[in-house]
Design a protein around this motif. Structure first.
Motif, PDB file in Angstrom:
ATOM      1  N   LEU A 121       0.819  -1.213   0.000  1.00 54.56           N
ATOM      2  CA  LEU A 121       0.000   0.000   0.000  1.00 54.56           C
ATOM      3  C   LEU A 121       0.853   1.263   0.000  1.00 54.56           C
ATOM      4  CD1 LEU A 121      -2.964  -0.947   2.386  1.00 54.56           C
ATOM      5  CD2 LEU A 121      -3.037  -0.617  -0.098  1.00 54.56           C
ATOM      6  N   ARG A 122       1.993   1.223   0.687  1.00 53.13           N
ATOM      7  CA  ARG A 122       2.904   2.389   0.657  1.00 53.13           C
ATOM      8  C   ARG A 122       3.431   2.622  -0.753  1.00 53.13           C
ATOM      9  NH1 ARG A 122       5.110   0.033   5.341  1.00 53.13           N
ATOM     10  NH2 ARG A 122       7.007  -0.487   4.192  1.00 53.13           N
ATOM     11  N   LEU A 123       3.823   1.538  -1.433  1.00 57.84           N
ATOM     12  CA  LEU A 123       4.298   1.672  -2.814  1.00 57.84           C
ATOM     13  C   LEU A 123       3.197   2.232  -3.711  1.00 57.84           C
ATOM     14  CD1 LEU A 123       6.364  -1.604  -3.330  1.00 57.84           C
ATOM     15  CD2 LEU A 123       7.239   0.731  -3.194  1.00 57.84           C
ATOM     16  N   LYS A 124       2.005   1.707  -3.534  1.00 61.16           N
ATOM     17  CA  LYS A 124       0.858   2.185  -4.306  1.00 61.16           C
ATOM     18  C   LYS A 124       0.627   3.672  -4.012  1.00 61.16           C
ATOM     19  CE  LYS A 124      -4.117   1.369  -4.618  1.00 61.16           C
ATOM     20  NZ  LYS A 124      -5.210   0.583  -4.053  1.00 61.16           N
ATOM     21  N   PHE A 134      -2.388  13.238 -13.482  1.00 61.13           N
ATOM     22  CA  PHE A 134      -2.792  13.107 -14.887  1.00 61.13           C
ATOM     23  C   PHE A 134      -3.877  12.062 -15.139  1.00 61.13           C
ATOM     24  CE2 PHE A 134       0.811  10.290 -14.295  1.00 61.13           C
ATOM     25  CZ  PHE A 134       0.509   9.161 -15.039  1.00 61.13           C
ATOM     26  N   VAL A 135      -4.331  11.370 -14.091  1.00 60.41           N
ATOM     27  CA  VAL A 135      -5.410  10.384 -14.244  1.00 60.41           C
ATOM     28  C   VAL A 135      -6.441  10.640 -13.142  1.00 60.41           C
ATOM     29  CG1 VAL A 135      -6.008   7.927 -14.158  1.00 60.41           C
ATOM     30  CG2 VAL A 135      -3.874   8.633 -15.231  1.00 60.41           C
ATOM     31  N   THR A 136      -7.715  10.655 -13.524  1.00 57.72           N
ATOM     32  CA  THR A 136      -8.766  10.861 -12.521  1.00 57.72           C
ATOM     33  C   THR A 136      -9.570   9.595 -12.230  1.00 57.72           C
ATOM     34  OG1 THR A 136     -10.266  11.623 -14.260  1.00 57.72           O
ATOM     35  CG2 THR A 136      -9.058  13.315 -13.044  1.00 57.72           C
ATOM     36  N   ASP A 137      -9.627   8.679 -13.177  1.00 56.18           N
ATOM     37  CA  ASP A 137     -10.414   7.464 -13.028  1.00 56.18           C
ATOM     38  C   ASP A 137      -9.725   6.479 -12.072  1.00 56.18           C
ATOM     39  OD1 ASP A 137     -12.664   5.681 -14.023  1.00 56.18           O
ATOM     40  OD2 ASP A 137     -10.899   4.462 -14.542  1.00 56.18           O
ATOM     41  N   GLN A 139     -10.269   3.297 -11.506  1.00 58.15           N
ATOM     42  CA  GLN A 139      -9.953   2.008 -12.127  1.00 58.15           C
ATOM     43  C   GLN A 139      -8.661   2.105 -12.952  1.00 58.15           C
ATOM     44  OE1 GLN A 139     -13.024   0.506 -14.729  1.00 58.15           O
ATOM     45  NE2 GLN A 139     -12.311  -1.598 -14.508  1.00 58.15           N
ATOM     46  N   GLU A 140      -8.482   3.193 -13.646  1.00 56.58           N
ATOM     47  CA  GLU A 140      -7.270   3.388 -14.443  1.00 56.58           C
ATOM     48  C   GLU A 140      -6.041   3.551 -13.539  1.00 56.58           C
ATOM     49  OE1 GLU A 140      -5.533   6.206 -18.049  1.00 56.58           O
ATOM     50  OE2 GLU A 140      -7.572   6.522 -17.334  1.00 56.58           O
ATOM     51  N   LYS A 141      -6.207   4.255 -12.426  1.00 57.77           N
ATOM     52  CA  LYS A 141      -5.106   4.413 -11.466  1.00 57.77           C
ATOM     53  C   LYS A 141      -4.633   3.046 -10.959  1.00 57.77           C
ATOM     54  CE  LYS A 141      -6.740   8.811  -9.602  1.00 57.77           C
ATOM     55  NZ  LYS A 141      -7.337   9.451  -8.414  1.00 57.77           N
ATOM     56  N   LEU A 142      -5.614   2.222 -10.574  1.00 60.58           N
ATOM     57  CA  LEU A 142      -5.293   0.896 -10.059  1.00 60.58           C
ATOM     58  C   LEU A 142      -4.629   0.037 -11.137  1.00 60.58           C
ATOM     59  CD1 LEU A 142      -5.415  -1.064  -7.687  1.00 60.58           C
ATOM     60  CD2 LEU A 142      -7.722  -1.685  -8.410  1.00 60.58           C
ATOM     61  N   THR A 143      -5.141   0.120 -12.346  1.00 60.12           N
ATOM     62  CA  THR A 143      -4.568  -0.646 -13.450  1.00 60.12           C
ATOM     63  C   THR A 143      -3.120  -0.230 -13.714  1.00 60.12           C
ATOM     64  OG1 THR A 143      -6.747  -0.911 -14.445  1.00 60.12           O
ATOM     65  CG2 THR A 143      -4.856  -1.230 -15.896  1.00 60.12           C
TER      66      THR A 143
END
Length: 184
Positions: A121-124, A134-137, A139-143
């Protein structure tokens, strides 16, 4: 002979990490660690109930060291540039500490200790700080974070077995090409 009072959890972890770095994860037995520390094997059990507990402590130290490296080397970066820098730092750290990386991956897979999840989680969290620019979604952030972690882990594992030694393309070049594909 080292006395119990001269031992510490940190000293044992550092010795085990040195052994792993030199001779591989399986070389860091309590017997070998005790020999290197010039103490009795039984003295180590005061600090770690078994090798799994020691491996977990080493893995946590590995992730703490990686966190510190990211904090130091990624300072001043932002956005995609920062995310690329984090990926390169993670890859470099993994390859520079190959035996420790493989041991940490194995321990992470086998352990149910919550500290492993906290390290991930720290790395994430580090990656999200840059992604959010630069990303708001969600699901895209997680991907993206999953893609980068998978790419880095794949690089480390494949390098460890020699699968990326090919004159057609340098491993660093293919890493950067794949990283850019993840960030499209």
């Amino acid at each position: 002979m080292t006395q119990k009072r001269d031992l510490s959890e940190d000293k044992i972890i550092q010795t085990a990490m040195k052994i792993i770095s030199q001779d591989g994860a399986n070389a860091a037995t309590f017997k070998r660690i005790a020999e290197d520390l010039d103490c009795k094997t039984q003295a180590l059990y005061f600090y770690f109930k078994n090798r799994d507990a020691l491996n977990l402590a080493i893995t946590n130290k590995y992730f703490d060291d990686l966190d510190n490296k990211i904090k130091t080397e990624c300072l001043g970066y932002s956005g995609k540039e920062g995310l690329i820098k984090i990926a390169k730092v993670m890859r470099g750290f993994g390859l520079d500490n190959l035996s420790l990386s493989l041991m940490a991956l194995r321990t992470s897979e086998l352990s149910e200790d919550k500290s492993i999840g906290e390290a991930v989680l720290r790395l994430k969290g580090f990656m999200y700080r840059f992604i959010e620019e630069f990303v708001t979604d969600d699901q895209e952030k997680l991907t993206i974070t999953r893609g980068i972690r998978a790419l880095v882990i794949g690089e480390v594992v494949n390098e460890s077995v020699g699968w990326f030694h090919n004159p057609l393309i340098k491993n660093t070049d293919s890493f950067e090409i794949n990283l850019k594909k993840i960030l499209k």
